[in-house]
Enzyme design. Sequence first.
Site, mmCIF file in Angstrom:
data_model
loop_
_atom_site.group_PDB
_atom_site.id
_atom_site.type_symbol
_atom_site.label_atom_id
_atom_site.label_comp_id
_atom_site.label_asym_id
_atom_site.label_seq_id
_atom_site.Cartn_x
_atom_site.Cartn_y
_atom_site.Cartn_z
ATOM 1 N N LYS A 66 24.074 -27.245 -6.444
ATOM 2 C CA LYS A 66 23.723 -27.775 -5.120
ATOM 3 C C LYS A 66 22.722 -26.910 -4.363
ATOM 4 O O LYS A 66 21.956 -27.410 -3.557
ATOM 5 C CB LYS A 66 24.978 -27.947 -4.265
ATOM 6 C CG LYS A 66 25.837 -29.123 -4.671
ATOM 7 C CD LYS A 66 26.951 -29.319 -3.668
ATOM 8 C CE LYS A 66 27.890 -30.405 -4.116
ATOM 9 N NZ LYS A 66 28.844 -30.795 -3.085
ATOM 10 N N ASP A 102 27.501 -34.731 2.086
ATOM 11 C CA ASP A 102 28.864 -34.165 2.113
ATOM 12 C C ASP A 102 29.385 -34.061 3.549
ATOM 13 O O ASP A 102 30.534 -34.420 3.839
ATOM 14 C CB ASP A 102 28.875 -32.761 1.497
ATOM 15 C CG ASP A 102 28.760 -32.789 -0.013
ATOM 16 O OD1 ASP A 102 29.191 -33.777 -0.638
ATOM 17 O OD2 ASP A 102 28.231 -31.809 -0.581
#
Length: 277
Positions: A66, A102
Amino acid sequence: MADQAIFGIIGNPLAHSLSPVMHNAAYREMGFNGHYVTFEPGNLRDIIDMIRERNIRGVSVTLPFKEAVLDLMDDLDSNALRIGSVNTVTNRNGRLLGSNTDWLGLIQDIRDRFEIMGKTVAVLGAGGAARAAVYAIHLEGGSPVVVNRTAARGENLATEFGCAFLPLSEIGVVDASGLINTTPVGMMPHEDESPVPARALRRFGWVVDIVYNPPFTRLLKEAREKGCKTVDGIGMFVNQGAEQIRLWTGKEAPRGLMRRVVEEELRRRSEVKDQDV
Ligand code: ATR
């Protein structure tokens, strides 16, 4: 299937990822001609080049890529830039946009259940997931307090976002409305672990665990026993995926169905595991 849009997920390992089954069920339900596959890269840059060359329409990014993927994007949205991590890549005619869903997935799941505005919320952990949570709480008008095992890492995060820090050993004195666990403690195969001693949980009105496998972690069980409201990580997982689908297709994803598919798959896998024992 010449017109089929290909999507995927980059991560390692991916054997246990629920994203393919969740995304593919969503495309079927939407009548969208898309297929979602896994990319377990040896070399991240090669995969990113392949996404451009083969016109892969979008990819999810998970551990441990990420942060690394951020530097390989052509463009970044402001959320990804601020959080410092990319969980979504969108291919716009060969230019790759990195974004982060997220934080949105988390806040969508908790904003209607708990008051965040003006409240203090303890965020346990200091990795990428904690950064997304701290960002989300800030944006919602709350005051995050970072609580982490390693002081230096927690202090850095708190300083960057202008919030308070406490070491995990002092969680018993945290004065906050809610607690969000962003650490992997309690995740399969370590279901018998919890990041917080049970006696420290009574202080919180609510506890959210972003772990979703198992959905009912030891932390959440103990929090319930202490009278806290609890939320598992499935909602956040579904929402972050639904927001990816919205970015890639411009359409609203069937969140209810996605949740049912994830719950079913988790149940199926835990039954298979029980049979293995
Ligand atoms: P992610 O990007 O998914 O958030 P990460 O960067 O590996 O993952 O961060 C994991 C977080 O969980 C860290 O804050 C880590 O604490 P440290 O900074 O002290 O390493 C926390 N964590 C992991 N295992 C833990 C444990 N057994 N007890 C407490 N915290 C733990």
